[in-house]
Write a protein that holds these residues in place. Structure first.
Motif: not given
Length: 422
Positions: A111-121
């Motif tokens: 969850t944490m990495s997926l959310e972080r990557e979505y926020v960036i992309a």
């Protein structure tokens, strides 16, 4: 004939301390590890408290490459697995890698990495069409929860069965049970199994806010998790991991391995009723308990402790109390029952495995951990919930139960092994 399964090694990453020793010291002291969320600004949210792990990947032996590649939950699992293997005294080089399995439970994956990557992309959600060239090259691993089992397998050199179990908040119990079944049926001789979750992120907090499942008691984080207390008003989100070395009993005895406990029974049921709702009579959980007792051929009166799901919601605590009464009958009133979520929060898919660790340590040490913050019991919750202080008690068998969104109800029985516990 089915083989017997024992726990010979344990590793824990939990709020309040890394390692099984620190975890047990927290529980038996009755201290809480719940606090105001520090990972991000929680002020926009209804519930702003969580039980966070003070976790330093480098201090726990992970390389910069591993830290960059793995989601926080995967890091937890690999670190806990390493502790479990060392604790069990396993010589990995001497094992047949095809007879060494891995099972990891997780409710919400990376969850944490997926959310972080979505926020960036997405430029913080500003763009509907995202550019994948802006994301981490490990995004696929974050998207596929099976990467957790792969990471643990790589870390211990396992080439046998590998699986991820994801059944919501019963994932931890169900994963340990599946790992035990691989040994019981003869598919593996040793399994490194357990569960992990690191869900303390804005998206998770927002989701639980929406259904008002988490507590809004933000002014007193240390006492926010109050299972079975009349003033409880929701659970506290947590994170962590517990991993175990499970072995065939005869194999463990041949190599002289100290044993924490034997896994003697397990059962799971689904209420087929409601995604988040529970019937008040606790019938499905009671049926899981009875089925686990039947599998273990164990008299209910041998159970000396019930490790409760005890999330701290009005609905769950009453449902669970009813279920234990229904399954254990009069013995329910003579059996101490406590919730460690009062101290380490609710780490979703990981908590079931963390609670198995608590049960095994309770057997070894002859101590029942308390329910912290329990000052005014709910009149409808009228069992012995071990308020505030740990209690010395010789334990031959313990029951751990779990309840998850989707209607999942699981029950596991652990027993003192022949010759006494580790």
């Amino acid at each position: 004939m089915h083989r017997r399964v024992v726990i010979t090694g344990m590793g824990v990453v939990a709020p309040g301390g890394v390692g099984a020793k620190a975890f047990w010291e927290l529980l038996t002291s009755g201290r809480t590890a719940t606090r105001t969320i520090s990972f991000f600004d929680p002020s926009p949210f209804r519930s702003q408290v969580a039980a966070e792990c003070d976790f330093d990947p480098a201090a726990c032996g992970l390389t910069p490459v591993q830290t960059a590649r793995m989601d926080r939950a995967a890091q937890f699992a690999v670190v806990a697995a390493a502790e479990a293997v060392a604790d069990a005294g396993l010589e990995l080089a001497e094992l047949d890698p095809y007879r060494l399995g891995t099972v990891v439970g997780s409710a919400v994956g990376a969850t944490m990495s997926l959310e972080r990557e979505y926020v960036i992309a997405s430029q913080k959600g500003a763009r509907w069409l995202v550019d994948n060239t802006h994301t981490s090259p490990h995004l696929y691993d974050y998207y596929v929860p099976g990467s957790f089992a792969a990471e643990v397998a790589w870390s211990v050199g396992a080439e046998g069965p590998a699986a991820v179990v994801s059944t919501g908040c019963t994932s931890g119990l169900d994963a340990v049970a599946y790992a035990a079944e691989l040994i019981r049926e003869g598919s593996a001789d040793v399994v490194v199994g357990g569960a992990t979750d690191a869900p303390i992120s804005p998206i998770t907090v927002a989701c639980f806010d929406a259904i008002k499942a988490t507590t809004p008691r933000n002014d007193d984080p240390a006492h926010a998790s109050r299972p079975f207390d009349n003033s409880r008003n929701g659970f506290v989100l947590g994170e962590g991991s517990a991993m175990f070395v499970l072995e065939d009993f005869e194999r463990a005895r041949r190599r002289g391995a100290p044993v924490y406990a034997e896994i003697v029974g397990f059962a799971s049921r689904c209420n087929a009723f409601h995604m988040t709702g529970l019937r008040p009579d606790g019938r499905e959980m009671a049926e899981a308990i009875r089925s686990a007792l039947d599998f273990a051929q164990l008299n209910p009166e041998r159970i000396g402790y019930v490790n409760a799901h005890g999330s701290g919601t009005k609905q769950n605590d009453r449902h669970e109390t009813a279920a234990v009464k229904l399954a254990l009958k009069d013995h329910a009133y003579a059996t101490p029952m406590s919730s460690i979520k009062s101290m380490v929060g609710h780490s979703l898919g990981a908590i079931g495995a963390i609670e198995v660790a608590a049960c095994a340590l309770a057997i070894v040490n002859g101590v029942v951990p308390p329910t912290a913050n329990l000052h005014e019991p709910d009149p409808e919750c009228d069992l012995d919930y071990v308020p505030l202080e740990a209690r010395d008690r010789h334990l031959d068998a313990v029951l751990s139960v779990g309840s998850g969104f989707g209607g999942f109800q699981s029950a596991m029985l652990l027993a003192r092994p022949e010759g006494g516990a580790r």
